[in-house]
Motif scaffolding. Structure first.
Motif: not given
Length: 236
Positions: A135-150
């Motif tokens: 409902p109000s402004t938020v702060t994005v502290n961090t994002e997690e994204v991974s790519f598990a590759l052979k």
């Protein structure tokens, strides 16, 4: 991720009942031609894997978003799952083609917290984005994204020790194990395995730092420039 397309042509919307996840649940989404599939595993965390012609090309990889010190995607309860199939056309202002096909299938997972995960499967690949409804402004502290590759993947990458915002010359690596973990990889990044090509990229980024990749255990993970805690005027 691709920008939202105008809903035209075939339009299919299916609502499923509310689900409280006590054990892991796997939700699958395939491309219109059925060759590309993403499997989203929901439970204590959110993980995704990508399959092409029934062969796994990206192993289970975690994703999450930390907002106001709260990690979205960990221990979250599913409120609703909806599916959508879209066929439309994009008419770009510039480029080689005046009309681009924009066909995809979409999966939207709404959680009890005010956020959703939007996943799309195209014939050419997959994409996802987080949708926040606080409902109000938020702060994005961090994002997690991974790519598990052979380790069998080779790579064509533009790497830099800095947070460079422009494209640099590309370096060819016969194996991803040769990529130095001290460098930042500029996207798009190309990975190849026995003729199969996998490109990691991003799009439709506004008021958000661009993503780099860093090599880590089991593959690569996203890395972003942090917002400065303090600013000092430049005195030349």
């Amino acid at each position: 991720m691709p920008r939202p397309a105008a809903r035209s042509g075939i339009f299919l919307l299916i609502f499923l009942s509310s689900i409280a996840v006590s054990a892991e649940q796997i939700v699958r989404l395939s491309s219109p031609d059925g060759k590309v599939e993403i499997r989203v595993t929901l439970g204590a965390s959110i993980r995704y894997s990508i399959w092409y012609r029934q062969q796994q090309v990206v192993a289970a990889s975690p994703i999450s978003l930390t907002v106001d010190r709260s990690v979205l995607g960990r221990g979250s309860v599913i409120k609703k799952i909806s599916r959508d199939s879209v066929r439309s056309v994009i008419t770009p202002l510039y480029g080689k083609f005046d009309r681009l096909k924009d066909d995809y299938r979409e999966l939207r997972i709404d959680f009890s917290q005010p956020f959703s995960l939007l996943v799309r499967a195209y014939d050419e690949g997959i994409a996802w984005r987080w949708v926040l409804s606080f409902p109000s402004t938020v702060t994005v502290n961090t994002e997690e994204v991974s790519f598990a590759l052979k380790p069998a993947y080779s790579a064509l990458l533009s790497v830099t020790p800095k947070l460079t915002s422009w494209e640099l010359p590309y370096t060819s690596y016969s194996s991803v194990s040769q990529v130095p973990d001290s460098n930042n990889v500029i996207v798009p990044a190309l990975f190849t395995d026995r003729g199969f090509r996998l490109v990691v990229a991003e799009s439709d980024v506004r008021d958000y730092p661009g993503m780099f990749l860093k090599k880590g255990e089991g593959g690569f993970h996203g890395f972003w420039a942090a917002y400065p805690k303090r600013e000092t005027p430049y005195r030349g």
